[in-house]
Design a protein around this motif. Structure first.
Motif, mmCIF file in Angstrom:
data_model
loop_
_atom_site.group_PDB
_atom_site.id
_atom_site.type_symbol
_atom_site.label_atom_id
_atom_site.label_comp_id
_atom_site.label_asym_id
_atom_site.label_seq_id
_atom_site.Cartn_x
_atom_site.Cartn_y
_atom_site.Cartn_z
ATOM 1 N N TRP A 239 0.798 -1.233 0.000
ATOM 2 C CA TRP A 239 0.000 0.000 0.000
ATOM 3 C C TRP A 239 0.830 1.283 0.000
ATOM 4 C CZ3 TRP A 239 0.450 3.476 3.937
ATOM 5 C CH2 TRP A 239 0.991 3.023 5.146
ATOM 6 N N PRO A 240 2.009 1.378 0.638
ATOM 7 C CA PRO A 240 2.742 2.659 0.568
ATOM 8 C C PRO A 240 3.099 3.056 -0.860
ATOM 9 C CG PRO A 240 3.626 1.308 2.344
ATOM 10 C CD PRO A 240 2.715 0.423 1.534
ATOM 11 N N TYR A 241 3.529 2.079 -1.662
ATOM 12 C CA TYR A 241 3.896 2.384 -3.045
ATOM 13 C C TYR A 241 2.681 2.857 -3.839
ATOM 14 C CZ TYR A 241 5.235 1.636 -7.917
ATOM 15 O OH TYR A 241 5.451 1.802 -9.255
ATOM 16 N N PHE A 242 1.573 2.132 -3.739
ATOM 17 C CA PHE A 242 0.393 2.479 -4.531
ATOM 18 C C PHE A 242 -0.279 3.745 -4.013
ATOM 19 C CE2 PHE A 242 0.854 -2.105 -5.338
ATOM 20 C CZ PHE A 242 0.935 -2.069 -6.725
ATOM 21 N N PHE A 243 -0.121 4.029 -2.724
ATOM 22 C CA PHE A 243 -0.604 5.315 -2.216
ATOM 23 C C PHE A 243 0.168 6.459 -2.860
ATOM 24 C CE2 PHE A 243 0.230 8.711 0.942
ATOM 25 C CZ PHE A 243 -1.031 9.288 0.950
ATOM 26 N N GLY A 244 1.481 6.330 -2.944
ATOM 27 C CA GLY A 244 2.282 7.361 -3.600
ATOM 28 C C GLY A 244 1.981 7.486 -5.076
ATOM 29 N N PHE A 245 1.727 6.351 -5.739
ATOM 30 C CA PHE A 245 1.452 6.383 -7.178
ATOM 31 C C PHE A 245 0.147 7.131 -7.472
ATOM 32 C CE2 PHE A 245 -0.153 4.808 -11.189
ATOM 33 C CZ PHE A 245 0.983 4.716 -11.984
ATOM 34 N N GLY A 246 -0.886 6.864 -6.703
ATOM 35 C CA GLY A 246 -2.186 7.485 -6.975
ATOM 36 C C GLY A 246 -2.398 8.824 -6.306
ATOM 37 N N LEU A 247 -1.435 9.272 -5.481
ATOM 38 C CA LEU A 247 -1.602 10.523 -4.744
ATOM 39 C C LEU A 247 -1.751 11.748 -5.654
ATOM 40 C CD1 LEU A 247 -1.755 11.825 -1.962
ATOM 41 C CD2 LEU A 247 0.743 12.028 -1.987
ATOM 42 N N PRO A 248 -0.966 11.903 -6.742
ATOM 43 C CA PRO A 248 -1.155 13.092 -7.590
ATOM 44 C C PRO A 248 -2.564 13.221 -8.138
ATOM 45 C CG PRO A 248 0.918 12.008 -8.122
ATOM 46 C CD PRO A 248 0.189 11.092 -7.194
ATOM 47 N N MET A 249 -3.144 12.129 -8.619
ATOM 48 C CA MET A 249 -4.505 12.192 -9.131
ATOM 49 C C MET A 249 -5.502 12.477 -8.020
ATOM 50 S SD MET A 249 -5.186 9.500 -12.225
ATOM 51 C CE MET A 249 -4.616 8.057 -11.356
ATOM 52 N N ALA A 250 -5.287 11.883 -6.836
ATOM 53 C CA ALA A 250 -6.198 12.116 -5.717
ATOM 54 C C ALA A 250 -6.205 13.584 -5.301
ATOM 55 C CB ALA A 250 -5.807 11.230 -4.536
ATOM 56 N N VAL A 251 -5.038 14.216 -5.312
ATOM 57 C CA VAL A 251 -4.946 15.624 -4.921
ATOM 58 C C VAL A 251 -5.537 16.528 -5.996
ATOM 59 C CG1 VAL A 251 -3.340 17.503 -4.412
ATOM 60 C CG2 VAL A 251 -2.972 15.245 -3.403
ATOM 61 N N LEU A 252 -5.169 16.300 -7.243
ATOM 62 C CA LEU A 252 -5.615 17.178 -8.329
ATOM 63 C C LEU A 252 -7.123 17.096 -8.557
ATOM 64 C CD1 LEU A 252 -2.707 16.644 -10.888
ATOM 65 C CD2 LEU A 252 -3.139 18.657 -9.464
ATOM 66 N N THR A 253 -7.706 15.919 -8.400
ATOM 67 C CA THR A 253 -9.144 15.787 -8.601
ATOM 68 C C THR A 253 -9.955 16.310 -7.419
ATOM 69 O OG1 THR A 253 -9.013 13.504 -7.780
ATOM 70 C CG2 THR A 253 -8.949 13.834 -10.172
ATOM 71 N N SER A 254 -9.301 16.565 -6.287
ATOM 72 C CA SER A 254 -10.014 17.084 -5.112
ATOM 73 C C SER A 254 -9.932 18.596 -4.991
ATOM 74 C CB SER A 254 -9.459 16.443 -3.839
ATOM 75 O OG SER A 254 -8.111 16.813 -3.625
ATOM 76 N N LEU A 255 -9.229 19.249 -5.917
ATOM 77 C CA LEU A 255 -9.057 20.689 -5.814
ATOM 78 C C LEU A 255 -10.339 21.452 -6.107
ATOM 79 C CD1 LEU A 255 -5.551 21.126 -7.513
ATOM 80 C CD2 LEU A 255 -6.088 21.077 -5.071
ATOM 81 N N HIS A 256 -11.228 20.895 -6.934
ATOM 82 C CA HIS A 256 -12.464 21.594 -7.297
ATOM 83 C C HIS A 256 -13.653 20.880 -6.671
ATOM 84 C CE1 HIS A 256 -15.488 23.701 -9.701
ATOM 85 N NE2 HIS A 256 -14.531 24.553 -10.013
ATOM 86 N N PRO A 257 -14.611 21.624 -6.116
ATOM 87 C CA PRO A 257 -15.756 20.971 -5.468
ATOM 88 C C PRO A 257 -16.723 20.300 -6.435
ATOM 89 C CG PRO A 257 -16.027 23.370 -5.465
ATOM 90 C CD PRO A 257 -14.637 23.091 -5.943
#
Length: 344
Positions: A239-257
């Protein structure tokens, strides 16, 4: 040996690096495709060689007609960014302000506010019903086809011919995976509404990062012949590796409501992360404490599929007791639930 904070942080950074730097492989794919197109065979000298050359020309022409990776990525960006996202931004930040100014110029003062209070919502609802909703549904269908083309082409170029699945097994696997991913998305969204905002946001982002990694790697793992239980357990164990891999998309898609705008951002980024997943060096070291975040939705998905299977069996056989055939012997349950027992 227990994992310390340094090991976990190293795997997170490694996954983050693979997710971001893997996007640079698009240039490599474009060069490989152009070199393949420009490659020519020597002029045949004999009749047999001439016939072989004609067959090769037919194969080359057929390959030229097949969708290219770069072409599909450009189409995804143009459709989701140029049509869907840009139309929403123009409507909200250009058309609506212009209409509001016109109404203010005509009615002026407080009268314009009362008129805008009912004209503004009507325009927004009409735009959503006649444009956003059809485009959103059409985008889901079109994007899924383009994503599959990109994933298959990238896998073939990196790893060769994908493994073949039995059709019934493939349909069952994908059906179970779609249901599980939908339930997992709901689970992650519910965590964001926890009374403690910071904790809820952190847990929610962990869910979304792992889900986006599952989205991106699932194409490759399906082509490798991995069943759903193996895919889920691999993410939970590393899970640490896959958390890091998907983190950019998770952050960018959460910027707009807005869910629609977030979906457009995801659709633009996702094809690039499919290629990153095909090129990524997945971790071979298993974390000493797997993160069993999929266990609740696996159990719920099993229950839903088991109930649906029993219900369809009863309807087809006309029985009143679930799972009992006319002979009185208990019917053997065959279904997707067997795939996920190793994860729960």
């Amino acid at each position: 040996m227990a994992d310390n904070f340094h090991d976990i942080l190293y795997e997170i950074i490694n996954g983050l690096q693979d997710g971001i730097l893997g996007t640079l492989k698009i240039q490599k794919l474009g060069k490989a495709e152009s070199e393949e197109t420009l490659r020519k065979d020597p002029e045949p000298m004999t009749t047999l060689a001439r016939r072989r050359a004609e067959r090769k020309k037919d194969e080359v022409q057929h390959k030229k007609k097949e969708p290219k990776i770069i072409q599909r990525i450009v189409l995804c960006c143009a459709w989701n960014g140029g049509i869907s996202l840009m139309s929403i931004l123009l409507f909200n930040h250009l058309l609506l302000p212009v209409v509001q100014l016109i109404i203010a110029g005509i009615f002026g003062g407080s009268g314009s506010n009362s008129v805008w209070n009912w004209i503004g919502p009507i325009l927004s609802w009409t735009f959503s019903a006649l444009w956003i909703l059809p485009i959103f549904v059409l985008s889901k269908v079109v994007n899924s086809l383009w994503y599959q083309d990109i994933a298959d082409a990238a896998y073939f170029q990196y790893r060769g011919k994908p493994k073949q699945f039995n059709i019934s097994s493939l349909i069952a696997d994908i059906s179970f995976s779609v249901l599980l991913q939908a339930l997992f998305l709901i689970q992650g969204t519910l965590f964001m509404f926890l009374p403690i905002p910071a904790v809820g946001q952190i847990i929610g982002h962990i869910h979304m990062a792992l889900l986006y990694s599952l989205y991106a790697f699932e194409y490759k793992w399906l082509n490798m012949g991995w069943e759903v239980h193996k895919r889920l357990s691999h993410i939970e164990n590393c899970w640490p590796y896959f958390f890091g891999f998907g983190l950019p998309m998770a952050v960018l898609t959460s910027l707009h409501p807005s869910v629609v705008i977030s979906g457009c951002i995801f659709s633009i980024l996702f094809p690039v992360f499919i290629i990153s997943a095909n090129e990524a060096s997945e971790p071979k070291r298993i974390c000493s404490f797997p993160l069993k975040v999929f266990a609740p939705v696996v159990a719920l998905s099993n229950a839903i599929f088991r109930r649906a299977t029993v219900g369809s069996t009863n309807i087809s056989s006309g029985q009143s007791k679930p799972g009992v055939p006319p002979t009185g012997k208990p019917r053997k349950r065959v279904g997707i639930s067997q795939y996920s027992q190793e994860c729960s």
